[in-house]
Scaffold this motif. Structure first.
Motif, PDB file in Angstrom:
ATOM      1  N   VAL A   1       0.828  -1.207   0.000  1.00 15.56           N
ATOM      2  CA  VAL A   1       0.000   0.000   0.000  1.00 15.56           C
ATOM      3  C   VAL A   1       0.862   1.256   0.000  1.00 15.56           C
ATOM      4  O   VAL A   1       0.595   2.207  -0.749  1.00 15.56           O
ATOM      5  CB  VAL A   1      -0.942  -0.008   1.220  1.00 15.56           C
ATOM      6  CG1 VAL A   1      -1.787   1.257   1.245  1.00 15.56           C
ATOM      7  CG2 VAL A   1      -1.843  -1.240   1.181  1.00 15.56           C
TER       8      VAL A   1
ATOM      9  N   ARG B   1       0.719   4.037  -3.375  1.00 15.59           N
ATOM     10  CA  ARG B   1      -0.002   5.319  -3.342  1.00 15.59           C
ATOM     11  C   ARG B   1       0.559   6.343  -4.329  1.00 15.59           C
ATOM     12  O   ARG B   1      -0.198   6.901  -5.143  1.00 15.59           O
ATOM     13  CB  ARG B   1      -0.003   5.886  -1.922  1.00 15.59           C
ATOM     14  CG  ARG B   1      -0.956   5.168  -0.981  1.00 15.59           C
ATOM     15  CD  ARG B   1      -1.194   6.000   0.286  1.00 15.59           C
ATOM     16  NE  ARG B   1      -1.929   5.218   1.273  1.00 15.59           N
ATOM     17  CZ  ARG B   1      -1.404   4.696   2.359  1.00 15.59           C
ATOM     18  NH1 ARG B   1      -0.100   4.848   2.605  1.00 15.59           N
ATOM     19  NH2 ARG B   1      -2.138   4.011   3.215  1.00 15.59           N
TER      20      ARG B   1
ATOM     21  N   GLN C   1      -1.250   7.707  -7.810  1.00 16.58           N
ATOM     22  CA  GLN C   1      -1.464   9.150  -7.976  1.00 16.58           C
ATOM     23  C   GLN C   1      -0.956   9.614  -9.334  1.00 16.58           C
ATOM     24  O   GLN C   1      -1.616  10.390 -10.042  1.00 16.58           O
ATOM     25  CB  GLN C   1      -0.749   9.903  -6.860  1.00 16.58           C
ATOM     26  CG  GLN C   1      -1.002  11.409  -6.863  1.00 16.58           C
ATOM     27  CD  GLN C   1      -2.439  11.753  -6.556  1.00 16.58           C
ATOM     28  OE1 GLN C   1      -2.951  11.394  -5.503  1.00 16.58           O
ATOM     29  NE2 GLN C   1      -3.111  12.429  -7.476  1.00 16.58           N
TER      30      GLN C   1
ATOM     31  N   SER D   1      -6.708   2.085  -9.409  1.00 14.84           N
ATOM     32  CA  SER D   1      -6.955   1.241  -8.237  1.00 14.84           C
ATOM     33  C   SER D   1      -5.974   0.077  -8.184  1.00 14.84           C
ATOM     34  O   SER D   1      -5.546  -0.422  -9.228  1.00 14.84           O
ATOM     35  CB  SER D   1      -8.378   0.681  -8.266  1.00 14.84           C
ATOM     36  OG  SER D   1      -9.348   1.708  -8.383  1.00 14.84           O
TER      37      SER D   1
ATOM     38  N   ALA E   1      -6.064   0.126  -2.427  1.00 14.75           N
ATOM     39  CA  ALA E   1      -5.692   1.532  -2.617  1.00 14.75           C
ATOM     40  C   ALA E   1      -6.398   2.060  -3.859  1.00 14.75           C
ATOM     41  O   ALA E   1      -6.590   1.333  -4.827  1.00 14.75           O
ATOM     42  CB  ALA E   1      -4.177   1.684  -2.758  1.00 14.75           C
TER      43      ALA E   1
ATOM     44  N   VAL F   1      -7.005   5.999  -6.180  1.00 13.43           N
ATOM     45  CA  VAL F   1      -6.887   7.445  -6.382  1.00 13.43           C
ATOM     46  C   VAL F   1      -7.898   7.823  -7.447  1.00 13.43           C
ATOM     47  O   VAL F   1      -7.874   7.283  -8.560  1.00 13.43           O
ATOM     48  CB  VAL F   1      -5.469   7.853  -6.830  1.00 13.43           C
ATOM     49  CG1 VAL F   1      -5.423   9.345  -7.153  1.00 13.43           C
ATOM     50  CG2 VAL F   1      -4.450   7.522  -5.741  1.00 13.43           C
TER      51      VAL F   1
END
Length: 266
Positions: A97, A101, A105, A116, A129, A131
Protein backbone atom coordinates in the motif's frame (compact mmCIF):
# COMPACT_ATOMS: atom_id res chain seq x y z
CA UNK A 1 -16.06 -41.51 19.62
CA UNK A 2 -15.39 -45.17 18.87
CA UNK A 3 -11.87 -46.05 17.76
CA UNK A 4 -11.64 -49.07 15.48
CA UNK A 5 -8.97 -51.72 15.85
CA UNK A 6 -7.31 -50.65 12.59
CA UNK A 7 -5.70 -47.69 14.40
CA UNK A 8 -3.23 -48.76 17.04
CA UNK A 9 -2.08 -45.21 17.74
CA UNK A 10 -3.49 -41.75 17.23
CA UNK A 11 -2.14 -39.79 14.33
CA UNK A 12 -0.36 -36.55 15.27
CA UNK A 13 -2.83 -34.78 13.02
CA UNK A 14 -5.69 -35.90 15.27
CA UNK A 15 -4.31 -34.19 18.39
CA UNK A 16 -5.37 -31.01 20.16
CA UNK A 17 -3.34 -28.79 17.82
CA UNK A 18 -5.20 -30.15 14.81
CA UNK A 19 -8.53 -29.51 16.54
CA UNK A 20 -7.48 -25.97 17.39
CA UNK A 21 -6.54 -25.30 13.77
CA UNK A 22 -9.91 -26.62 12.58
CA UNK A 23 -11.67 -24.33 15.03
CA UNK A 24 -9.59 -21.36 13.89
CA UNK A 25 -10.30 -22.18 10.25
CA UNK A 26 -14.03 -22.33 10.91
CA UNK A 27 -13.93 -19.01 12.76
CA UNK A 28 -12.18 -17.39 9.81
CA UNK A 29 -14.80 -18.80 7.45
CA UNK A 30 -17.57 -17.18 9.47
CA UNK A 31 -15.64 -13.92 9.68
CA UNK A 32 -15.01 -13.91 5.93
CA UNK A 33 -18.70 -14.51 5.25
CA UNK A 34 -19.59 -11.47 7.34
CA UNK A 35 -17.06 -9.44 5.36
CA UNK A 36 -18.75 -10.40 2.10
CA UNK A 37 -22.23 -9.57 3.35
CA UNK A 38 -23.82 -6.32 2.26
CA UNK A 39 -25.94 -6.18 5.43
CA UNK A 40 -26.09 -7.77 8.92
CA UNK A 41 -26.59 -11.53 8.82
CA UNK A 42 -28.85 -13.79 10.86
CA UNK A 43 -27.39 -16.83 12.60
CA UNK A 44 -29.26 -19.25 10.33
CA UNK A 45 -27.98 -17.52 7.18
CA UNK A 46 -24.38 -17.62 8.37
CA UNK A 47 -24.62 -21.27 9.37
CA UNK A 48 -26.08 -22.22 5.99
CA UNK A 49 -23.51 -20.19 4.01
CA UNK A 50 -20.61 -21.72 5.95
CA UNK A 51 -22.02 -25.25 6.00
CA UNK A 52 -21.98 -25.43 9.81
CA UNK A 53 -24.52 -26.32 12.47
CA UNK A 54 -26.33 -23.58 14.35
CA UNK A 55 -24.66 -24.39 17.71
CA UNK A 56 -21.17 -24.38 16.16
CA UNK A 57 -21.80 -21.10 14.34
CA UNK A 58 -23.18 -19.52 17.49
CA UNK A 59 -20.14 -20.57 19.55
CA UNK A 60 -17.84 -19.05 16.94
CA UNK A 61 -19.80 -15.80 16.85
CA UNK A 62 -19.66 -15.48 20.63
CA UNK A 63 -15.88 -15.87 20.64
CA UNK A 64 -15.54 -13.30 17.83
CA UNK A 65 -17.80 -10.97 19.81
CA UNK A 66 -15.55 -11.31 22.85
CA UNK A 67 -12.65 -9.98 20.77
CA UNK A 68 -14.72 -7.17 19.23
CA UNK A 69 -14.48 -8.67 15.75
CA UNK A 70 -18.24 -9.17 15.53
CA UNK A 71 -21.14 -7.07 16.83
CA UNK A 72 -24.74 -8.12 17.35
CA UNK A 73 -27.96 -6.14 17.00
CA UNK A 74 -31.14 -7.97 17.89
CA UNK A 75 -30.78 -11.28 16.04
CA UNK A 76 -28.30 -10.13 13.39
CA UNK A 77 -24.51 -10.08 13.29
CA UNK A 78 -22.06 -7.75 11.57
CA UNK A 79 -18.34 -6.92 11.57
CA UNK A 80 -17.25 -5.34 14.88
CA UNK A 81 -15.06 -2.33 15.77
CA UNK A 82 -11.89 -4.39 16.28
CA UNK A 83 -11.46 -4.43 12.50
CA UNK A 84 -10.61 -0.70 12.47
CA UNK A 85 -7.27 -0.81 14.33
CA UNK A 86 -6.19 -3.72 12.14
CA UNK A 87 -7.21 -1.90 8.96
CA UNK A 88 -5.41 1.28 10.06
CA UNK A 89 -2.24 -0.65 10.79
CA UNK A 90 -2.38 -2.37 7.40
CA UNK A 91 -2.98 0.84 5.42
CA UNK A 92 -0.19 2.69 7.22
CA UNK A 93 2.46 -0.02 7.30
CA UNK A 94 1.97 -2.55 4.52
CA UNK A 95 4.78 -2.17 1.92
CA UNK A 96 2.37 -2.82 -0.96
CA UNK A 97 0.00 0.00 0.00
CA UNK A 98 2.77 2.45 0.92
CA UNK A 99 4.61 1.88 -2.37
CA UNK A 100 1.44 1.98 -4.45
CA UNK A 101 0.00 5.32 -3.34
CA UNK A 102 2.36 7.66 -5.26
CA UNK A 103 2.31 5.36 -8.28
CA UNK A 104 -1.49 5.36 -8.42
CA UNK A 105 -1.46 9.15 -7.98
CA UNK A 106 0.78 9.50 -11.02
CA UNK A 107 -1.32 7.12 -13.12
CA UNK A 108 -4.53 8.98 -12.25
CA UNK A 109 -2.86 12.30 -13.03
CA UNK A 110 -1.49 11.08 -16.38
CA UNK A 111 -4.71 9.47 -17.59
CA UNK A 112 -7.43 11.42 -15.80
CA UNK A 113 -8.96 8.07 -14.82
CA UNK A 114 -9.48 6.43 -11.45
CA UNK A 115 -6.52 4.18 -10.60
CA UNK A 116 -6.96 1.24 -8.24
CA UNK A 117 -4.79 -1.50 -6.76
CA UNK A 118 -6.19 -4.92 -5.93
CA UNK A 119 -4.58 -7.83 -4.13
CA UNK A 120 -5.66 -11.44 -4.40
CA UNK A 121 -6.99 -13.28 -1.38
CA UNK A 122 -7.73 -16.90 -2.24
CA UNK A 123 -10.23 -16.77 -5.09
CA UNK A 124 -11.29 -13.23 -4.34
CA UNK A 125 -9.65 -9.81 -4.72
CA UNK A 126 -9.62 -6.86 -2.37
CA UNK A 127 -9.35 -3.17 -3.14
CA UNK A 128 -6.37 -1.91 -1.10
CA UNK A 129 -5.69 1.53 -2.62
CA UNK A 130 -7.45 3.96 -4.96
CA UNK A 131 -6.89 7.44 -6.38
CA UNK A 132 -9.88 9.11 -8.05
CA UNK A 133 -9.70 10.45 -11.58
CA UNK A 134 -11.33 13.52 -13.11
CA UNK A 135 -14.77 11.91 -13.39
CA UNK A 136 -16.29 10.36 -10.24
CA UNK A 137 -17.51 6.78 -10.48
CA UNK A 138 -21.20 6.02 -10.21
CA UNK A 139 -20.75 3.66 -7.30
CA UNK A 140 -18.94 3.58 -3.99
CA UNK A 141 -16.38 0.79 -3.68
CA UNK A 142 -14.82 0.98 -0.22
CA UNK A 143 -11.34 -0.22 0.62
CA UNK A 144 -11.34 -3.79 1.84
CA UNK A 145 -14.33 -4.89 -0.22
CA UNK A 146 -14.18 -8.58 -1.17
CA UNK A 147 -14.80 -9.04 -4.89
CA UNK A 148 -14.68 -12.04 -7.24
CA UNK A 149 -11.84 -12.87 -9.61
CA UNK A 150 -14.41 -13.94 -12.20
CA UNK A 151 -15.82 -10.46 -12.87
CA UNK A 152 -14.08 -7.18 -13.65
CA UNK A 153 -10.80 -6.50 -15.40
CA UNK A 154 -8.75 -6.43 -12.18
CA UNK A 155 -9.94 -9.91 -11.25
CA UNK A 156 -9.84 -11.55 -14.66
CA UNK A 157 -6.24 -10.57 -15.35
CA UNK A 158 -5.19 -12.54 -12.25
CA UNK A 159 -6.76 -15.67 -13.78
CA UNK A 160 -5.44 -15.09 -17.29
CA UNK A 161 -2.69 -17.71 -17.03
CA UNK A 162 -4.45 -20.05 -14.61
CA UNK A 163 -4.47 -23.79 -15.14
CA UNK A 164 -7.61 -25.81 -15.86
CA UNK A 165 -7.71 -26.99 -12.25
CA UNK A 166 -7.39 -23.45 -10.89
CA UNK A 167 -10.15 -22.20 -13.18
CA UNK A 168 -12.45 -24.92 -11.88
CA UNK A 169 -11.59 -23.93 -8.33
CA UNK A 170 -12.29 -20.28 -9.16
CA UNK A 171 -15.73 -21.18 -10.53
CA UNK A 172 -16.60 -23.29 -7.49
CA UNK A 173 -15.37 -20.61 -5.08
CA UNK A 174 -17.32 -17.84 -6.85
CA UNK A 175 -20.53 -19.87 -6.69
CA UNK A 176 -19.97 -20.85 -3.05
CA UNK A 177 -19.35 -17.22 -2.06
CA UNK A 178 -22.46 -16.04 -3.87
CA UNK A 179 -20.56 -14.02 -6.45
CA UNK A 180 -21.96 -16.20 -9.26
CA UNK A 181 -25.13 -18.25 -9.56
CA UNK A 182 -25.24 -22.02 -9.71
CA UNK A 183 -25.34 -22.10 -13.52
CA UNK A 184 -21.88 -20.54 -13.85
CA UNK A 185 -19.41 -22.84 -15.63
CA UNK A 186 -15.76 -22.97 -16.52
CA UNK A 187 -16.69 -22.29 -20.16
CA UNK A 188 -18.50 -19.16 -19.06
CA UNK A 189 -15.38 -18.05 -17.19
CA UNK A 190 -13.12 -18.73 -20.16
CA UNK A 191 -15.34 -16.57 -22.37
CA UNK A 192 -14.66 -13.61 -20.05
CA UNK A 193 -10.89 -13.98 -19.80
CA UNK A 194 -8.40 -12.10 -22.01
CA UNK A 195 -7.36 -13.68 -25.30
CA UNK A 196 -4.24 -15.82 -25.27
CA UNK A 197 -1.13 -13.65 -25.24
CA UNK A 198 -2.88 -10.51 -23.99
CA UNK A 199 -1.28 -8.93 -20.92
CA UNK A 200 -4.31 -6.87 -19.96
CA UNK A 201 -8.00 -7.46 -19.32
CA UNK A 202 -10.96 -5.24 -20.21
CA UNK A 203 -14.48 -5.15 -18.81
CA UNK A 204 -17.65 -3.19 -19.50
CA UNK A 205 -20.83 -3.35 -17.42
CA UNK A 206 -19.58 -6.49 -15.68
CA UNK A 207 -19.51 -5.70 -11.98
CA UNK A 208 -21.28 -2.33 -12.11
CA UNK A 209 -23.53 -1.00 -14.87
CA UNK A 210 -22.12 1.91 -16.87
CA UNK A 211 -18.52 1.32 -15.78
CA UNK A 212 -15.53 0.51 -17.99
CA UNK A 213 -12.27 -0.89 -16.67
CA UNK A 214 -8.90 -2.12 -17.90
CA UNK A 215 -6.23 -3.80 -15.78
CA UNK A 216 -2.76 -5.33 -15.85
CA UNK A 217 -1.10 -7.68 -13.38
CA UNK A 218 1.84 -6.56 -11.25
CA UNK A 219 4.82 -8.76 -12.22
CA UNK A 220 5.99 -11.18 -9.56
CA UNK A 221 9.34 -12.88 -10.17
CA UNK A 222 8.68 -15.27 -7.31
CA UNK A 223 5.57 -16.79 -8.88
CA UNK A 224 2.10 -16.01 -10.20
CA UNK A 225 0.94 -12.38 -9.92
CA UNK A 226 -1.21 -11.65 -6.91
CA UNK A 227 -1.84 -7.93 -7.51
CA UNK A 228 -3.35 -5.93 -10.35
CA UNK A 229 -3.65 -2.24 -11.20
CA UNK A 230 -6.80 -0.98 -12.94
CA UNK A 231 -8.08 2.14 -14.64
CA UNK A 232 -11.82 2.73 -14.29
CA UNK A 233 -14.24 5.27 -15.75
CA UNK A 234 -17.95 5.93 -16.16
CA UNK A 235 -19.07 4.97 -19.66
CA UNK A 236 -20.20 8.50 -20.50
CA UNK A 237 -16.72 9.97 -20.08
CA UNK A 238 -14.60 7.27 -21.75
CA UNK A 239 -14.59 4.77 -24.59
CA UNK A 240 -13.10 1.30 -24.86
CA UNK A 241 -10.37 2.66 -27.14
CA UNK A 242 -9.67 5.55 -24.79
CA UNK A 243 -9.43 3.27 -21.79
CA UNK A 244 -7.15 0.79 -23.56
CA UNK A 245 -4.90 3.71 -24.52
CA UNK A 246 -3.99 3.83 -20.85
CA UNK A 247 -2.60 0.27 -20.87
CA UNK A 248 1.02 1.37 -21.55
CA UNK A 249 0.87 3.66 -18.51
CA UNK A 250 -0.55 0.78 -16.47
CA UNK A 251 2.30 -1.47 -17.60
CA UNK A 252 4.87 1.10 -16.52
CA UNK A 253 3.14 1.58 -13.18
CA UNK A 254 2.95 -2.17 -12.56
CA UNK A 255 6.64 -2.52 -13.39
CA UNK A 256 7.63 0.28 -11.02
CA UNK A 257 5.54 -1.20 -8.22
CA UNK A 258 7.07 -4.64 -8.80
CA UNK A 259 10.59 -3.19 -8.58
CA UNK A 260 9.81 -1.37 -5.35
CA UNK A 261 8.31 -4.47 -3.77
CA UNK A 262 11.31 -6.60 -4.71
CA UNK A 263 13.48 -4.24 -2.72
CA UNK A 264 11.21 -4.35 0.34
CA UNK A 265 10.35 -7.03 2.87
CA UNK A 266 6.98 -7.60 1.22
Amino acid sequence: MTVTSTHSASSPEDGPKSGNMRSLSRAMEVYAELQRAERPQRLSDLARACGMSLPTTLRILRVLQDFGMVSQTDKSYRIGPAVLPAARSYLENDPLVVAARPILQQVASQTGLTASLYTRLGFERILVARVDGDSPLRYDLPLGKRLPLTVGAAGKILLASASEAELRQAVAAAVAAGHEDGTFTIDGLRSRLPEAGADYAYSADERATGVLSVAVAVPNRGGRPSESIALTSPVETATEAGLKAGVPELRRAAGRLSELLEGSVY
